[in-house]
Design an enzyme around this catalytic site. Structure first.
Site, PDB file in Angstrom:
ATOM      1  N   HIS A   9      44.225  -1.784  57.993  1.00  0.00           N
ATOM      2  CA  HIS A   9      45.153  -0.710  57.595  1.00  0.00           C
ATOM      3  C   HIS A   9      45.871  -0.118  58.812  1.00  0.00           C
ATOM      4  CE1 HIS A   9      46.978   2.417  55.385  1.00  0.00           C
ATOM      5  NE2 HIS A   9      46.005   3.307  55.380  1.00  0.00           N
ATOM      6  N   CYS A  42      50.764   7.037  55.427  1.00  0.00           N
ATOM      7  CA  CYS A  42      50.354   5.637  55.205  1.00  0.00           C
ATOM      8  C   CYS A  42      51.303   4.916  54.270  1.00  0.00           C
ATOM      9  CB  CYS A  42      48.933   5.593  54.662  1.00  0.00           C
ATOM     10  SG  CYS A  42      47.789   6.509  55.689  1.00  0.00           S
TER      11      CYS A  42
END
Lengths: 396, 133
Positions: free
Chosen positions: A343, A94
């Site tokens: 996200h 991420c």
């Protein structure tokens, strides 16, 4: 790492940035999604001639599994009208585009490229929750975590449980992070979820990994982000409002959570932050606006402590105080954060940069933090095996 | 234990299949590695010796998973945690035989060398879980 001797001297300057709408984009491939972010960045900077000026691209993209597509750097460069440019995909889970930003800084500072594009993209919503859960878990330790059924929300939940036990942090305090970030997202036309929620709504939502309910978790989202970096001496050629990157830190930690000394903090964040603060010659108290990695509500509380916004164990009190809300002393995740803006994992790091760029150039509209001149971004990969921290300053 | 046996994660699981929880001790600096690794990250040594470690420990933290990957969905909800063994080494794993609401940080647990079969094709390793002592 210590003071790098730069004392706030710009490493690189941001001369433009773009962001696709975050949300569900049916029928769009990642490379197509990225072209929307690139188009906005090009339109914002009419003096930039992309084919002439851009010498390199670093594109954060976490997973081949989503689209059966690897080798994303070149595909994205082509669809952004930059065929031929040196294009490389960066992967750090991420934190993939946080790592892309670091690579872009390396390229400019080395003198090998005067103008580079950094960005990121992920297309996730076409997959089932179960599939996405499995793909995200690939950023954890396979033989000891995934193999025993531990998921990504599960890893952060293990940290949250430990923090609750050590410091008395409550589920309601975590829920307040979600409430704040949903409010901010309601003011952001590019956010995935532009709706307000309440603490009760968080508490009543479906359990994901105790103590995390659905509203404690960030969204599965499609999105892309793009930032144009230039050598500081050349920034004025492209824009009257450059934003300078004055601190850059990145650090690693064990891929397995279980091997860490602390279960309530991320050493990689602390190390990266120290490097960035020292380089920029600023203290946490000077930061005026921050985008931190709130993949889960507890992750934002942990970031408050690891970034030095409050003493260890007092992040619950900090969210209670309202100081991190818009209008507070240090607004955090004015964009809505990963929690409500969304996200799309590979895009997240440079999407955070986009928000700080808007804030420091006075373009954040209803979310604008008054007179913001010093900003921070914090991007985490995996359960904290990677972290990047950057500091930004505008002189306007 | 013969040093001909490789100091690998796979070998760790092969020992589990024999009912043994094994760590690797670096002969040069003394650091104990669980899981074992081919090179010591402390002193870069490659001379190890296997040592059996206690499977007893206490629970450091836990969560109960409700949204699981496909292969674990039949087990939902299930509890996982991180256990600190008696020698200070740590291992994550499923906690079985205890209702989620009865799980508490600090509780005494021990490794058990058998657990669920989730029908996985690779790797086909022996599983372990944690139970009440």
């Amino acid at each position: 790492m210590g003071n790098q001797g730069l004392n706030g001297k710009p490493l690189v300057s941001i001369v433009s940035a773009g962001l696709s709408k975050f949300g569900k984009h049916e029928g769009l491939y990642a490379r197509e999604l990225f072209s929307y972010a690139a188009k906005e960045a090009f339109d914002r900077c009419p003096k930039l001639e992309p084919k002439r000026d851009v010498k390199a691209m670093f594109i954060g993209h976490m997973g081949e599994a989503y689209e059966h597509q690897g080798h994303t750097g070149s595909a994205v460069a082509d669809w952004a009208g930059l065929l031929g440019v040196a294009a490389t995909r960066t992967e750090a889970a991420c934190a993939s585009s946080g790592a892309a930003l670091r690579s872009g800084i390396f390229a400019v500072l080395s003198g090998l490229a005067d103008v580079v594009i950094v960005g990121g993209v992920e297309k996730m919503t076409h997959r089932s929750t179960s599939e996405v859960t499995e793909y995200l878990a690939m950023a954890s330790d396979y033989p000891f975590e995934q193999f025993h059924g531990i998921t990504f929300p599960g890893l952060f939940a293990l940290m949250a449980t430990a923090h609750m036990n050590a410091y008395g942090t409550t589920q309601e305090q975590m829920a307040k992070v979600a409430v704040k970030n949903h409010h901010n997202a309601s003011l952001n036309p590019k956010a995935h979820l532009q709706k307000e929620i309440t603490v009760d709504k968080v508490m009543e939502s479906k359990m994901v990994a105790w103590p995390f309910k659905m509203y404690d978790c960030s969204l599965i989202t499609d999105g892309a982000s793009c930032v144009v970096l230039a050598k500081p001496e050349l920034a004025a050629k492209y824009t009257d409002q450059p934003v300078h990157i004055v601190g850059s830190g990145q650090a690693s930690d064990t891929i397995g959570l279980y091997e860490r000394k602390s279960l309530t903090s991320l050493q990689a964040t602390k190390t990266a932050a120290k490097t960035a603060y020292d380089m920029a010659a600023v203290s946490p108290a000077q930061v005026q606006v921050a985008e931190v990695h709130d993949c889960f509500t507890y992750a934002e509380l942990m970031a408050y402590e690891d970034l030095g916004f409050c003493p260890v164990g007092e992040s619950g009190a900090l969210i209670d105080s309202g100081e991190t809300c818009l209008g507070g002393r240090l607004p955090v995740n004015t964009s809505g954060g990963l929690k409500a803006k969304g996200h799309p994992v590979g895009a997240t790091g440079t999407a955070q940069v986009y928000e700080i760029y808007l804030q420091l150039t006075g373009q954040a509209e209803k979310r604008q933090v008054k007179d913001a001149k010093l900003g921070l971004t914090h991007n985490v990969g995996g359960s904290g095996a990677t972290a990047t921290v950057h500091l930004y300053r505008s002189d306007a | 234990m013969s040093t001909q046996v490789p100091f690998t994660i796979e070998q760790f699981y092969k020992f589990l299949a024999e009912g043994k929880l094994m760590a690797a001790k670096c002969q040069k600096c003394g650091k104990i590695h669980l899981p074992p690794r081919p090179m010591c990250d402390n002193c870069y040594g490659q001379d190890f010796v296997w040592m059996e470690v206690s499977g007893k420990g206490k629970l450091l933290t836990y969560t109960t998973i409700h949204v699981a990957p496909q292969q674990f969905q039949s087990l939902v909800p299930y509890t996982v945690g991180i256990v600190e063994l008696e020698n200070g080494l740590k291992l994550p794993g499923m906690i079985s035989g205890i209702p989620p609401e009865a799980v508490k940080i600090g509780m005494a647990l021990k490794v058990e060398f058998k657990a669920c079969d989730v029908g996985q094709t690779w790797p086909q390793w022996q599983r372990y879980c944690f139970k009440l002592t």
